[in-house]
Scaffold this motif. Structure first.
Motif, PDB file in Angstrom:
ATOM      1  N   ARG A 110     -10.406  39.931  50.592  1.00 53.63           N
ATOM      2  CA  ARG A 110      -9.652  40.552  51.674  1.00 53.63           C
ATOM      3  C   ARG A 110      -8.304  41.054  51.164  1.00 53.63           C
ATOM      4  O   ARG A 110      -7.876  42.155  51.511  1.00 53.63           O
ATOM      5  N   HIS A 111      -7.667  40.272  50.321  1.00 54.72           N
ATOM      6  CA  HIS A 111      -6.376  40.664  49.748  1.00 54.72           C
ATOM      7  C   HIS A 111      -6.529  41.915  48.878  1.00 54.72           C
ATOM      8  O   HIS A 111      -5.721  42.844  48.970  1.00 54.72           O
ATOM      9  N   ARG A 112      -7.558  41.954  48.041  1.00 57.56           N
ATOM     10  CA  ARG A 112      -7.790  43.120  47.181  1.00 57.56           C
ATOM     11  C   ARG A 112      -8.054  44.368  48.008  1.00 57.56           C
ATOM     12  O   ARG A 112      -7.573  45.451  47.681  1.00 57.56           O
ATOM     13  N   ILE A 113      -8.838  44.233  49.051  1.00 57.76           N
ATOM     14  CA  ILE A 113      -9.139  45.375  49.912  1.00 57.76           C
ATOM     15  C   ILE A 113      -7.881  45.855  50.620  1.00 57.76           C
ATOM     16  O   ILE A 113      -7.592  47.057  50.658  1.00 57.76           O
ATOM     17  N   PHE A 114      -7.104  44.942  51.164  1.00 55.83           N
ATOM     18  CA  PHE A 114      -5.873  45.302  51.864  1.00 55.83           C
ATOM     19  C   PHE A 114      -4.895  45.986  50.925  1.00 55.83           C
ATOM     20  O   PHE A 114      -4.378  47.071  51.228  1.00 55.83           O
ATOM     21  N   GLU A 115      -4.636  45.381  49.776  1.00 57.76           N
ATOM     22  CA  GLU A 115      -3.686  45.963  48.821  1.00 57.76           C
ATOM     23  C   GLU A 115      -4.199  47.284  48.266  1.00 57.76           C
ATOM     24  O   GLU A 115      -3.448  48.236  48.101  1.00 57.76           O
ATOM     25  N   SER A 137      -6.221  49.418  49.676  1.00 59.61           N
ATOM     26  CA  SER A 137      -6.144  50.434  50.721  1.00 59.61           C
ATOM     27  C   SER A 137      -4.727  50.985  50.841  1.00 59.61           C
ATOM     28  O   SER A 137      -4.516  52.202  50.912  1.00 59.61           O
ATOM     29  N   ARG A 138      -3.759  50.097  50.861  1.00 59.39           N
ATOM     30  CA  ARG A 138      -2.354  50.527  50.941  1.00 59.39           C
ATOM     31  C   ARG A 138      -1.958  51.340  49.719  1.00 59.39           C
ATOM     32  O   ARG A 138      -1.325  52.389  49.822  1.00 59.39           O
ATOM     33  N   ARG A 139      -2.330  50.869  48.534  1.00 58.02           N
ATOM     34  CA  ARG A 139      -1.986  51.557  47.289  1.00 58.02           C
ATOM     35  C   ARG A 139      -2.597  52.952  47.257  1.00 58.02           C
ATOM     36  O   ARG A 139      -1.929  53.929  46.933  1.00 58.02           O
ATOM     37  N   LEU A 140      -3.877  53.053  47.630  1.00 53.68           N
ATOM     38  CA  LEU A 140      -4.552  54.344  47.617  1.00 53.68           C
ATOM     39  C   LEU A 140      -3.940  55.286  48.638  1.00 53.68           C
ATOM     40  O   LEU A 140      -3.692  56.458  48.337  1.00 53.68           O
ATOM     41  N   SER A 141      -3.679  54.815  49.826  1.00 57.67           N
ATOM     42  CA  SER A 141      -3.084  55.667  50.860  1.00 57.67           C
ATOM     43  C   SER A 141      -1.750  56.230  50.417  1.00 57.67           C
ATOM     44  O   SER A 141      -1.492  57.433  50.547  1.00 57.67           O
ATOM     45  N   ARG A 142      -0.901  55.385  49.882  1.00 63.31           N
ATOM     46  CA  ARG A 142       0.413  55.846  49.402  1.00 63.31           C
ATOM     47  C   ARG A 142       0.251  56.842  48.263  1.00 63.31           C
ATOM     48  O   ARG A 142       0.949  57.853  48.198  1.00 63.31           O
ATOM     49  N   ALA A 143      -0.682  56.568  47.359  1.00 69.49           N
ATOM     50  CA  ALA A 143      -0.891  57.455  46.214  1.00 69.49           C
ATOM     51  C   ALA A 143      -1.415  58.817  46.650  1.00 69.49           C
ATOM     52  O   ALA A 143      -0.992  59.843  46.111  1.00 69.49           O
ATOM     53  N   LEU A 144      -2.326  58.841  47.610  1.00 67.34           N
ATOM     54  CA  LEU A 144      -2.863  60.122  48.074  1.00 67.34           C
ATOM     55  C   LEU A 144      -1.778  60.976  48.716  1.00 67.34           C
ATOM     56  O   LEU A 144      -1.697  62.183  48.467  1.00 67.34           O
ATOM     57  N   VAL A 145      -0.942  60.361  49.525  1.00 66.06           N
ATOM     58  CA  VAL A 145       0.148  61.089  50.174  1.00 66.06           C
ATOM     59  C   VAL A 145       1.152  61.581  49.130  1.00 66.06           C
ATOM     60  O   VAL A 145       1.561  62.745  49.136  1.00 66.06           O
ATOM     61  N   VAL A 204      -9.275  47.723  41.558  1.00 69.24           N
ATOM     62  CA  VAL A 204     -10.521  47.006  41.275  1.00 69.24           C
ATOM     63  C   VAL A 204     -11.594  47.247  42.337  1.00 69.24           C
ATOM     64  O   VAL A 204     -12.769  46.985  42.079  1.00 69.24           O
ATOM     65  N   VAL A 205     -11.226  47.738  43.491  1.00 70.19           N
ATOM     66  CA  VAL A 205     -12.200  47.983  44.560  1.00 70.19           C
ATOM     67  C   VAL A 205     -12.944  49.284  44.232  1.00 70.19           C
ATOM     68  O   VAL A 205     -12.325  50.350  44.141  1.00 70.19           O
ATOM     69  N   PRO A 206     -14.263  49.214  44.031  1.00 71.79           N
ATOM     70  CA  PRO A 206     -15.025  50.394  43.611  1.00 71.79           C
ATOM     71  C   PRO A 206     -14.859  51.610  44.527  1.00 71.79           C
ATOM     72  O   PRO A 206     -14.727  52.740  44.036  1.00 71.79           O
ATOM     73  N   LEU A 207     -14.858  51.408  45.821  1.00 70.55           N
ATOM     74  CA  LEU A 207     -14.717  52.533  46.746  1.00 70.55           C
ATOM     75  C   LEU A 207     -13.371  53.236  46.558  1.00 70.55           C
ATOM     76  O   LEU A 207     -13.295  54.460  46.536  1.00 70.55           O
ATOM     77  N   TYR A 208     -12.318  52.463  46.389  1.00 69.87           N
ATOM     78  CA  TYR A 208     -10.991  53.049  46.221  1.00 69.87           C
ATOM     79  C   TYR A 208     -10.858  53.729  44.867  1.00 69.87           C
ATOM     80  O   TYR A 208     -10.189  54.751  44.741  1.00 69.87           O
ATOM     81  N   ARG A 209     -11.495  53.183  43.846  1.00 67.50           N
ATOM     82  CA  ARG A 209     -11.505  53.851  42.533  1.00 67.50           C
ATOM     83  C   ARG A 209     -12.204  55.207  42.651  1.00 67.50           C
ATOM     84  O   ARG A 209     -11.722  56.198  42.132  1.00 67.50           O
ATOM     85  N   GLU A 210     -13.329  55.226  43.347  1.00 72.30           N
ATOM     86  CA  GLU A 210     -14.086  56.467  43.524  1.00 72.30           C
ATOM     87  C   GLU A 210     -13.253  57.505  44.277  1.00 72.30           C
ATOM     88  O   GLU A 210     -13.237  58.687  43.905  1.00 72.30           O
TER      89      GLU A 210
END
Length: 66
Positions: A5-10, A12-20, A46-52
């Motif tokens: 849950r922690h990896r998914i939460f972090e 998601s936040r990291r990816l969202s900020r990076a995309l913006v 490390v989350v495969p979906l976020y890496r993709e």
């Protein structure tokens, strides 16, 4: 379960900020900076979906704006 849950939460936040941030930099003409932001995510994610999703966004950084 808590670690997942922690990896998914972090992630998601990291990816969202990076995309913006990447989109903002690309719009300003800083393609190298836009690439660097997404590459930074790929270096730690490390989350495969976020890496993709980061890899997909990275493939569009060099495309001209529509």
């Amino acid at each position: 379960m808590r670690e997942m849950r922690h990896r998914i939460f972090e992630g998601s936040r990291r990816l969202s900020r990076a995309l913006v941030d990447s989109a903002r930099r690309k719009k300003a003409g800083d393609v190298a900076g836009a690439r660097a932001v997404l590459e930074g995510v790929l270096a730690v994610e490390v989350v495969p979906l976020y890496r993709e999703q980061a890899e997909t966004a990275l493939s569009y950084v060099d495309d001209p704006e529509d």
